[in-house]
Design a protein around this motif. Structure first.
Motif, PDB file in Angstrom:
ATOM      1  N   GLU A   1     -60.338  62.571   4.625  1.00  0.00           N
ATOM      2  CA  GLU A   1     -59.429  62.431   3.489  1.00  0.00           C
ATOM      3  C   GLU A   1     -60.162  62.811   2.208  1.00  0.00           C
ATOM      4  N   PRO A   2     -59.474  63.487   1.272  1.00  0.00           N
ATOM      5  CA  PRO A   2     -60.124  63.847   0.000  1.00  0.00           C
ATOM      6  C   PRO A   2     -60.540  62.594  -0.775  1.00  0.00           C
ATOM      7  N   SER A   3     -61.735  62.663  -1.358  1.00  0.00           N
ATOM      8  CA  SER A   3     -62.242  61.550  -2.153  1.00  0.00           C
ATOM      9  C   SER A   3     -61.722  61.656  -3.582  1.00  0.00           C
ATOM     10  N   VAL A   4     -62.172  60.748  -4.429  1.00  0.00           N
ATOM     11  CA  VAL A   4     -61.800  60.785  -5.847  1.00  0.00           C
ATOM     12  C   VAL A   4     -62.242  62.115  -6.463  1.00  0.00           C
ATOM     13  N   GLN A   5     -63.382  62.635  -6.001  1.00  0.00           N
ATOM     14  CA  GLN A   5     -63.875  63.926  -6.487  1.00  0.00           C
ATOM     15  C   GLN A   5     -63.185  65.106  -5.788  1.00  0.00           C
ATOM     16  N   ASN A   6     -62.164  64.815  -4.996  1.00  0.00           N
ATOM     17  CA  ASN A   6     -61.385  65.810  -4.254  1.00  0.00           C
ATOM     18  C   ASN A   6     -62.234  66.587  -3.239  1.00  0.00           C
ATOM     19  N   LYS A   7     -63.182  65.900  -2.618  1.00  0.00           N
ATOM     20  CA  LYS A   7     -63.961  66.540  -1.551  1.00  0.00           C
ATOM     21  C   LYS A   7     -63.784  65.747  -0.266  1.00  0.00           C
ATOM     22  N   THR A   8     -63.864  66.469   0.831  1.00  0.00           N
ATOM     23  CA  THR A   8     -63.821  65.822   2.147  1.00  0.00           C
ATOM     24  C   THR A   8     -65.194  65.968   2.783  1.00  0.00           C
ATOM     25  N   LEU A   9     -65.561  65.004   3.582  1.00  0.00           N
ATOM     26  CA  LEU A   9     -66.867  65.031   4.220  1.00  0.00           C
ATOM     27  C   LEU A   9     -66.861  65.840   5.517  1.00  0.00           C
ATOM     28  N   LEU A  10     -65.748  65.839   6.217  1.00  0.00           N
ATOM     29  CA  LEU A  10     -65.601  66.610   7.451  1.00  0.00           C
ATOM     30  C   LEU A  10     -64.256  67.328   7.434  1.00  0.00           C
ATOM     31  N   ASP A  11     -64.207  68.488   8.062  1.00  0.00           N
ATOM     32  CA  ASP A  11     -62.930  69.201   8.197  1.00  0.00           C
ATOM     33  C   ASP A  11     -62.040  68.533   9.234  1.00  0.00           C
ATOM     34  N   ALA A  12     -62.660  68.003  10.276  1.00  0.00           N
ATOM     35  CA  ALA A  12     -61.927  67.343  11.354  1.00  0.00           C
ATOM     36  C   ALA A  12     -62.843  66.330  12.016  1.00  0.00           C
ATOM     37  N   ILE A  13     -62.251  65.333  12.627  1.00  0.00           N
ATOM     38  CA  ILE A  13     -63.019  64.353  13.395  1.00  0.00           C
ATOM     39  C   ILE A  13     -63.169  64.904  14.817  1.00  0.00           C
ATOM     40  N   PRO A  14     -64.396  65.096  15.288  1.00  0.00           N
ATOM     41  CA  PRO A  14     -64.550  65.623  16.658  1.00  0.00           C
ATOM     42  C   PRO A  14     -64.085  64.605  17.692  1.00  0.00           C
ATOM     43  N   VAL A  15     -63.753  65.108  18.851  1.00  0.00           N
ATOM     44  CA  VAL A  15     -63.450  64.244  20.003  1.00  0.00           C
ATOM     45  C   VAL A  15     -64.606  64.391  20.980  1.00  0.00           C
ATOM     46  N   ASP A  16     -64.760  63.406  21.859  1.00  0.00           N
ATOM     47  CA  ASP A  16     -65.865  63.473  22.814  1.00  0.00           C
ATOM     48  C   ASP A  16     -65.592  64.556  23.862  1.00  0.00           C
ATOM     49  N   LEU A  17     -66.515  64.732  24.763  1.00  0.00           N
ATOM     50  CA  LEU A  17     -66.409  65.800  25.767  1.00  0.00           C
ATOM     51  C   LEU A  17     -65.215  65.651  26.689  1.00  0.00           C
ATOM     52  N   TRP A  18     -64.625  64.471  26.714  1.00  0.00           N
ATOM     53  CA  TRP A  18     -63.506  64.204  27.605  1.00  0.00           C
ATOM     54  C   TRP A  18     -62.194  64.143  26.841  1.00  0.00           C
ATOM     55  N   GLY A  19     -62.212  64.601  25.584  1.00  0.00           N
ATOM     56  CA  GLY A  19     -60.991  64.710  24.793  1.00  0.00           C
ATOM     57  C   GLY A  19     -60.537  63.418  24.132  1.00  0.00           C
ATOM     58  N   ARG A  20     -61.376  62.395  24.155  1.00  0.00           N
ATOM     59  CA  ARG A  20     -61.006  61.121  23.533  1.00  0.00           C
ATOM     60  C   ARG A  20     -61.677  60.983  22.178  1.00  0.00           C
ATOM     61  N   PRO A  21     -61.053  60.285  21.258  1.00  0.00           N
ATOM     62  CA  PRO A  21     -61.704  60.068  19.958  1.00  0.00           C
ATOM     63  C   PRO A  21     -62.934  59.177  20.117  1.00  0.00           C
ATOM     64  N   TYR A  22     -63.919  59.406  19.262  1.00  0.00           N
ATOM     65  CA  TYR A  22     -65.079  58.526  19.241  1.00  0.00           C
ATOM     66  C   TYR A  22     -64.661  57.168  18.710  1.00  0.00           C
ATOM     67  N   GLU A  23     -65.307  56.133  19.203  1.00  0.00           N
ATOM     68  CA  GLU A  23     -65.060  54.769  18.747  1.00  0.00           C
ATOM     69  C   GLU A  23     -65.874  54.523  17.474  1.00  0.00           C
ATOM     70  N   TYR A  24     -65.348  53.677  16.585  1.00  0.00           N
ATOM     71  CA  TYR A  24     -66.061  53.330  15.352  1.00  0.00           C
ATOM     72  C   TYR A  24     -65.797  51.865  15.043  1.00  0.00           C
ATOM     73  N   SER A  25     -66.841  51.174  14.623  1.00  0.00           N
ATOM     74  CA  SER A  25     -66.683  49.769  14.267  1.00  0.00           C
ATOM     75  C   SER A  25     -67.784  49.364  13.299  1.00  0.00           C
ATOM     76  N   ARG A  26     -67.464  48.420  12.447  1.00  0.00           N
ATOM     77  CA  ARG A  26     -68.476  47.818  11.580  1.00  0.00           C
ATOM     78  C   ARG A  26     -69.135  46.632  12.274  1.00  0.00           C
ATOM     79  N   THR A  27     -68.482  46.079  13.278  1.00  0.00           N
ATOM     80  CA  THR A  27     -69.068  44.968  14.030  1.00  0.00           C
ATOM     81  C   THR A  27     -69.674  45.506  15.320  1.00  0.00           C
TER      82      THR A  27
END
Length: 121
Positions: free
Chosen positions: A57-83
């Protein structure tokens, strides 16, 4: 003829090692990319993302960090957690991982869980 039969299993093992190395290289590349983008998000926003989708998503400075979120080798999204997930034994600020080919916690070989805590910079 017997030499050829002896060499076929060796070729299979060597080929399997190459596949495993390329698989791990791709997974580690994705995990490093996601971890780096997550850290940059923190520096830009003074907080950790709630989900990986915030990295595109574009930041306040209107920049994005990634063009797309990659998926793993099996086509599933990577998991993410702060815990800390149950599959990890280390404390970190955030966790990004894949459950491997079977999509379930645990496993061995290509079904093994791989996360950013396994990567050394």
């Amino acid at each position: 003829m017997s030499r050829l039969l002896f060499l076929l299993p060796i070729a299979s093992v060597v080929g399997g090692c190459r596949y495993q190395h390329e698989t791990n290289a791709r997974l580690f590349h994705d995990l490093k990319t996601l971890a780096a983008a997550t850290k940059l998000f923190y520096f830009d926003n003074n907080r950790w993302p709630n989900e990986l989708a915030e990295l595109i998503e574009p930041s306040v400075q209107n920049k994005t960090l990634l063009d797309a979120i990659p998926v793993d080798l099996w086509g599933r999204p990577y998991e993410y957690s702060r815990t800390r997930p149950s599959i990890c034994d280390q404390d970190q600020a955030f966790y990004v991982w894949t459950y491997g080919s079977d999509g379930k916690p645990g496993g061995t070989d290509d079904a093994a869980d791989i996360g950013n805590w396994m990567i050394r910079d």
